[in-house]
Design an enzyme around this catalytic site. Structure first.
Site, PDB file in Angstrom:
ATOM      1  N   TRP A 151      -7.802  -6.052   5.290  1.00 40.29           N
ATOM      2  CA  TRP A 151      -6.438  -6.582   5.234  1.00 40.29           C
ATOM      3  C   TRP A 151      -6.299  -7.724   6.245  1.00 40.29           C
ATOM      4  CZ3 TRP A 151      -3.009  -4.763   1.650  1.00 40.29           C
ATOM      5  CH2 TRP A 151      -3.304  -3.529   1.056  1.00 40.29           C
ATOM      6  N   VAL A 180     -11.615  -0.032   6.370  1.00 38.38           N
ATOM      7  CA  VAL A 180     -10.503  -0.469   7.219  1.00 38.38           C
ATOM      8  C   VAL A 180      -9.242  -0.363   6.375  1.00 38.38           C
ATOM      9  CG1 VAL A 180      -9.501  -2.404   8.477  1.00 38.38           C
ATOM     10  CG2 VAL A 180     -11.965  -1.976   8.586  1.00 38.38           C
ATOM     11  N   THR A 181      -8.403   0.603   6.705  1.00 43.25           N
ATOM     12  CA  THR A 181      -7.268   0.929   5.849  1.00 43.25           C
ATOM     13  C   THR A 181      -5.957   0.880   6.621  1.00 43.25           C
ATOM     14  OG1 THR A 181      -7.512   3.313   6.299  1.00 43.25           O
ATOM     15  CG2 THR A 181      -8.706   2.418   4.397  1.00 43.25           C
ATOM     16  N   VAL A 182      -4.868   0.790   5.870  1.00 40.44           N
ATOM     17  CA  VAL A 182      -3.530   0.938   6.417  1.00 40.44           C
ATOM     18  C   VAL A 182      -2.935   2.234   5.848  1.00 40.44           C
ATOM     19  CG1 VAL A 182      -3.056  -1.494   6.841  1.00 40.44           C
ATOM     20  CG2 VAL A 182      -2.676  -0.587   4.550  1.00 40.44           C
ATOM     21  N   CYS A 241       0.813  -1.215   0.000  1.00 46.63           N
ATOM     22  CA  CYS A 241       0.000   0.000   0.000  1.00 46.63           C
ATOM     23  C   CYS A 241       0.852   1.274   0.000  1.00 46.63           C
ATOM     24  CB  CYS A 241      -0.907  -0.003   1.235  1.00 46.63           C
ATOM     25  SG  CYS A 241      -1.869   1.507   1.430  1.00 46.63           S
ATOM     26  N   TYR A 258      -5.262   6.431  -9.022  1.00 46.73           N
ATOM     27  CA  TYR A 258      -6.477   5.681  -8.699  1.00 46.73           C
ATOM     28  C   TYR A 258      -7.680   6.226  -9.466  1.00 46.73           C
ATOM     29  CZ  TYR A 258      -4.091   3.243  -4.933  1.00 46.73           C
ATOM     30  OH  TYR A 258      -3.219   2.445  -4.218  1.00 46.73           O
TER      31      TYR A 258
END
Length: 328
Positions: free
Chosen positions: A74, A107-109, A41, A172
């Site tokens: 993830w 839900v992200t990093v 990412c 993106y």
């Protein structure tokens, strides 16, 4: 105005901050928190770089989610037993659910997780890097650079904002466009900005001032993924990065700087984009190229002057447990 079918990024994050004074209830404490990233990412890559540059490895542990995920978030599928060895969870979503049962947003990093409670504290990627550079100062290594010098902050913010809008998110916007007009508009913005950055970097080593700043940390993760992923997979294919002399030299200069290239795993990057994005690449075939060894070729950017770390020094090599595979 964006064309019909334009991609819109969800920017709803947990905005609590880990600060020196604990104003949000999350005080900086060595060993208390875990920074969860994914090597794949680009947004998480920023946090991994700043953590390395600040020398926080001994006080802020690192959890690495694997490159593959689904709608459940993830996962830690590369860890023994498929669980993060510190948090004991299979999926990052579990940390968000512990913070807010039924958590409704993405839900992200990167995400900073409070280890004792298992709760996600923040996934606000822009704020995380700034706070690692400022709020964690008491625990930074001797010689840690200042990535956000007061005298250049307005310029850093201006450059970083345009890079985010047209390049970081721009690729993106191209890749996830659902209509020709939306794609064409995003493509034009992306290449208009890359042309301006190419011109800017012809006579200067770094984006702002004479050293690496937050602006460089934000541009690098997109550039390092450009030829491997964005050029073809996201249809950003006017030119390859290797065909843009100033940007290619600049990107190699950063890659060969401790703290940057030693956070990059091209295999995980390609596995994520080409396998996870079924709508774009339904076969799931991961391309063999491009050959990454060009990232180690001489760049000659030292002739432009500047000091990579300003008055600071390079970080030590990463811990063995965090080392990425060598380029082969």
């Amino acid at each position: 105005m964006a064309g019909e079918g334009a991609f819109e990024r969800d920017r709803t994050y947990l905005t609590s901050r880990v600060t020196a004074d604990g104003r949000d209830g999350w005080p900086v404490e060595p060993g208390r928190y875990r920074l969860v990233i994914a090597r794949a990412c680009p947004w998480a890559n920023r946090a991994a770089i700043v953590r390395r540059l600040m020398g926080l490895e001994g006080v802020l542990s690192l959890g690495v989610a694997g490159p593959l995920h689904d709608e459940r978030s993830w996962s830690f599928h590369l860890d023994p037993g498929g669980r993060d060895p510190v948090l004991g969870i299979e999926r990052l979503r579990e940390a968000f659910e512990r913070r807010e049962p039924g958590y409704p947003n993405g839900v992200t990093v990167p995400t900073i997780v409070d280890v004792p409670s298992g709760q996600a504290v923040t996934n606000d990627f822009e704020r995380i890097t700034l706070d690692l550079g400022s709020q964690w100062r008491a625990h930074q290594r001797e010689g840690a650079p200042d990535l956000y010098p007061e005298r250049w902050r307005d310029e850093i913010d201006e450059v970083a904002d345009s890079v985010y809008r047209d390049v970081n998110d721009g690729v993106y916007q191209c890749g996830f466009a659902r209509g020709q007009d939306a794609y064409d508009e995003a493509y034009a913005r992306l290449w208009g900005r890359l042309d301006r950055l190419e011109e800017r970097l012809r006579g200067r080593r770094y984006l702002v001032g004479d050293r690496i700043t937050e602006a460089d940390v934000r541009l690098f993760p997109t550039l390092v993924r450009f030829d491997a992923v964005y050029h073809g997979h996201f249809k950003c294919n006017r030119q390859k990065l290797t065909e843009l002399p100033a940007l290619w030299g600049y990107a190699r200069d950063l890659f060969q700087t401790p703290g940057f290239g030693d956070t990059i795993d091209f295999a995980q990057i390609k596995a994520h984009y080409y396998v996870v994005h079924h709508a774009i690449n339904p076969t799931g075939i991961v391309p063999r190229g491009p050959d990454p060894r060009g990232w180690l070729s001489p760049h000659g950017r030292e002739a432009l002057g500047g000091r990579p770390f300003g008055e600071g020094t390079p970080p030590r090599p990463p811990p063995v447990s965090e080392a990425v595979p060598p380029l082969v």
